[in-house]
Each structure stands twice: as structure tokens, then as C-alpha cells.
Scaffold this motif. Structure first.
Motif, PDB file in Angstrom:
ATOM      1  N   GLY A  28      12.592  -6.938   2.424  1.00  0.00           N
ATOM      2  CA  GLY A  28      13.290  -7.065   3.773  1.00  0.00           C
ATOM      3  C   GLY A  28      12.817  -8.227   4.611  1.00  0.00           C
ATOM      4  N   GLU A  29      13.621  -8.646   5.478  1.00  0.00           N
ATOM      5  CA  GLU A  29      13.260  -9.561   6.475  1.00  0.00           C
ATOM      6  C   GLU A  29      13.078  -9.008   7.945  1.00  0.00           C
ATOM      7  N   TRP A  30      12.076  -9.517   8.507  1.00  0.00           N
ATOM      8  CA  TRP A  30      11.817  -8.802   9.593  1.00  0.00           C
ATOM      9  C   TRP A  30      13.187  -8.967  10.800  1.00  0.00           C
ATOM     10  N   CYS A  31      13.345  -7.756  11.493  1.00  0.00           N
ATOM     11  CA  CYS A  31      14.326  -7.717  12.284  1.00  0.00           C
ATOM     12  C   CYS A  31      13.952  -7.514  13.477  1.00  0.00           C
ATOM     13  N   GLU A  32      13.932  -8.720  14.318  1.00  0.00           N
ATOM     14  CA  GLU A  32      13.388  -8.569  15.562  1.00  0.00           C
ATOM     15  C   GLU A  32      13.684  -7.762  16.849  1.00  0.00           C
ATOM     16  N   ASN A  33      15.055  -8.282  16.999  1.00  0.00           N
ATOM     17  CA  ASN A  33      15.858  -7.662  17.948  1.00  0.00           C
ATOM     18  C   ASN A  33      16.792  -6.276  17.677  1.00  0.00           C
ATOM     19  N   TRP A  34      15.933  -5.398  16.748  1.00  0.00           N
ATOM     20  CA  TRP A  34      16.840  -4.461  16.076  1.00  0.00           C
ATOM     21  C   TRP A  34      17.666  -3.637  16.845  1.00  0.00           C
ATOM     22  N   GLN A  35      17.157  -3.365  18.026  1.00  0.00           N
ATOM     23  CA  GLN A  35      18.097  -2.470  18.876  1.00  0.00           C
ATOM     24  C   GLN A  35      19.620  -3.083  19.179  1.00  0.00           C
ATOM     25  N   GLU A  36      19.555  -4.215  18.984  1.00  0.00           N
ATOM     26  CA  GLU A  36      20.919  -4.760  19.404  1.00  0.00           C
ATOM     27  C   GLU A  36      21.479  -5.332  17.853  1.00  0.00           C
ATOM     28  N   ASP A  37      20.539  -5.769  16.989  1.00  0.00           N
ATOM     29  CA  ASP A  37      21.002  -6.378  15.843  1.00  0.00           C
ATOM     30  C   ASP A  37      21.501  -5.465  14.614  1.00  0.00           C
ATOM     31  N   ILE A  38      21.306  -4.321  14.599  1.00  0.00           N
ATOM     32  CA  ILE A  38      21.369  -3.500  13.453  1.00  0.00           C
ATOM     33  C   ILE A  38      23.001  -3.211  13.249  1.00  0.00           C
ATOM     34  N   LYS A  39      23.373  -3.333  12.028  1.00  0.00           N
ATOM     35  CA  LYS A  39      24.857  -3.582  11.900  1.00  0.00           C
ATOM     36  C   LYS A  39      25.070  -2.218  11.183  1.00  0.00           C
TER      37      LYS A  39
ATOM     38  N   LEU B  84       8.516   2.258  14.233  1.00  0.00           N
ATOM     39  CA  LEU B  84       7.666   1.159  14.427  1.00  0.00           C
ATOM     40  C   LEU B  84       8.088  -0.196  13.971  1.00  0.00           C
ATOM     41  N   GLU B  85       8.740  -0.465  13.000  1.00  0.00           N
ATOM     42  CA  GLU B  85       9.372  -1.704  12.343  1.00  0.00           C
ATOM     43  C   GLU B  85      10.630  -1.341  11.708  1.00  0.00           C
ATOM     44  N   VAL B  86      11.517  -2.613  11.840  1.00  0.00           N
ATOM     45  CA  VAL B  86      12.551  -2.669  10.914  1.00  0.00           C
ATOM     46  C   VAL B  86      12.742  -3.884  10.078  1.00  0.00           C
ATOM     47  N   TRP B  87      13.087  -3.548   8.960  1.00  0.00           N
ATOM     48  CA  TRP B  87      13.314  -4.970   7.960  1.00  0.00           C
ATOM     49  C   TRP B  87      14.728  -4.878   7.613  1.00  0.00           C
ATOM     50  N   THR B  88      15.523  -6.152   7.372  1.00  0.00           N
ATOM     51  CA  THR B  88      16.913  -6.160   7.050  1.00  0.00           C
ATOM     52  C   THR B  88      16.670  -6.366   5.427  1.00  0.00           C
ATOM     53  N   LEU B  89      17.307  -5.663   4.732  1.00  0.00           N
ATOM     54  CA  LEU B  89      17.391  -5.752   3.225  1.00  0.00           C
ATOM     55  C   LEU B  89      18.114  -6.815   2.849  1.00  0.00           C
ATOM     56  N   LYS B  90      17.304  -7.915   2.231  1.00  0.00           N
ATOM     57  CA  LYS B  90      17.813  -9.234   1.777  1.00  0.00           C
ATOM     58  C   LYS B  90      18.053  -9.090   0.375  1.00  0.00           C
ATOM     59  N   THR B  91      17.109  -8.632  -0.489  1.00  0.00           N
ATOM     60  CA  THR B  91      17.425  -8.425  -2.045  1.00  0.00           C
ATOM     61  C   THR B  91      16.617  -7.129  -2.461  1.00  0.00           C
ATOM     62  N   ALA B  92      16.694  -7.126  -3.747  1.00  0.00           N
ATOM     63  CA  ALA B  92      16.075  -6.005  -4.247  1.00  0.00           C
ATOM     64  C   ALA B  92      15.784  -6.155  -5.821  1.00  0.00           C
TER      65      ALA B  92
END
Length: 201
Positions: free
Chosen positions: A98-109, A159-167
Motif C-alpha cells: 500500500g501507498e500512504w494515503c495522506e488526505n484519505w477522507q477526501e481521496d478514497i475512491k 489510524l492509517e489508510v494505505w492505497t493498494l498499489k500491488t500485491a
């Protein structure tokens, strides 16, 4: 080498912990001798400790860290997946990056996959529906919805949100298995339809 907020990381020191507000970076990162940021891996046995130690340099230093050739511009973290809630997309034992999602309240799609670190549920990999502005909830959805229903989570529990980039996937499913499941479902629906007139009589 590990850096914390006392070493010029971009951290808002006025914000109280836990840091679920926007505009903050991870409290601790791992850096190579060349100054490149490493990717810390959080295996399943360490995930309970991660909830308390995600800002503790000593705890994070005890975790393995790696460099991945295609992930250089950003802050990333690897989480070992546990459970079957995202099967068949991601299986138990896979490594979610996962990549750090900084402004997750706005950026989560909607319907994108994220790694959510929360007080109640620990570390989960889920598809999300962002309804924070409308209902003050983030809805977490599993791909294996027959066994794992969707549920809401409050922003203040995150506490944290990470955007999945690969697995990294190690359990390669036979496509025939999926076709068999679809065929079985179709047969079940046809059977139910054939019984409807008998039921209504």
C-alpha cells in the motif's frame, strides 16, 4: 536507519494522536544508507503490535524492510493478508503493498481497494465506499461477500489508510474453478425458478 518526526519528517506536531486528520505523514519511516526510503513489511504475527507501535521507531525497526524496483516515489508499506474476505482477488497469505494515503477522507475512491488500520478491526484489506461527507461513514466491502458482509466504520476509528498499489500472490487459482462456481450458481437459479410454480400452487 529509521527516521521519526523529530528528524524533520512532515508531521503536524500539534495534532493529537491518534492521527486520523488529513495532512500528516507516517510518524516513522525506514531509510537506506543511500537515503532512499525502504518499504517496511508487517507480517501477520506483528499486526497486533503494529496497532500500538506504528509510531514507535524501536518496534518498526524490528520489522523487515525492502526496496521494490517500481515503487520509488512515495511512502509504501507491505502488509501480509490474513483471512479469506478478499478471495478470489487476494488470498490469505498474499502480500499487499500500500501507498500512504495522506488526505484519505477526501481521496478514497469508491470500489477501490485500501488497507485500513483501525482501532477496532486492526489491519484489513477492503474495497471502500466513501460516504464520510454524507453519513460520516466509510463502508468496507469484501470481495467474498457471501461469507463476509459489508460494514461501516467511523473516521475517528481509523489510524492509517494505505492505497493498494500491488500485491504478491502465491496461490494461483485455476480459472476453471471460477467458471464452475458460476455454472453452479446458474444451475441453482434455474432449479429455484423451476420450483416457483409448485410453491405458489
Amino acid at each position: 536507519m529509521f527516521k521519526s518526526e523529530s528528524e524533520d519528517l512532515q508531521v503536524n506536531e500539534e495534532s493529537p494522536a491518534p492521527y486520523y486528520t488529513t495532512g500528516q505523514m507516517p510518524k516513522v519511516i525506514s531509510v537506506s544508507p543511500e537515503g532512499d526510503e525502504n518499504i517496511i513489511m508487517v507480517p501477520v504475527p506483528a499486526q497486533a503490535g503494529y496497532l500500538d507501535g506504528f509510531g514507535d521507531p524501536e518496534f518498526l525497526e524490528s520489522l523487515p524492510s525492502y526496496r521494490l524496483p517500481t515503487l520509488n516515489n512515495g511512502t509504501f508499506r507491505i502488509f501480509e493478508v490474513k483471512g479469506h474476505s478478499m478471495f478470489p482477488t487476494i488470498h490469505s497469505g498474499a502480500l499487499a503493498v500500500g501507498e500512504w494515503c495522506e488526505n484519505w477522507q477526501e481521496d478514497i475512491k469508491d470500489n477501490q481497494i485500501y488497507i485500513i488500520v483501525s482501532k477496532e478491526d486492526g489491519i484489513v484489506v477492503k474495497r471502500c465506499l466513501n460516504r464520510i461527507k454524507k453519513y460520516n461513514n466509510l463502508y468496507l466491502k469484501s470481495d467474498n461477500r457471501r461469507e463476509y458482509p459489508s460494514y461501516p466504520i467511523k473516521p475517528e476509528d481509523i489510524l492509517e489508510v494505505w492505497t493498494l498499489k500491488t500485491a504478491f500472490i502465491y496461490d494461483f487459482q485455476d480459472p476453471a474453478d471460477m467458471y464452475d462456481r458460476v455454472n453452479d450458481l446458474e444451475a441453482e437459479m434455474l432449479q429455484i425458478r423451476s420450483q416457483l410454480p409448485k410453491i405458489t400452487k
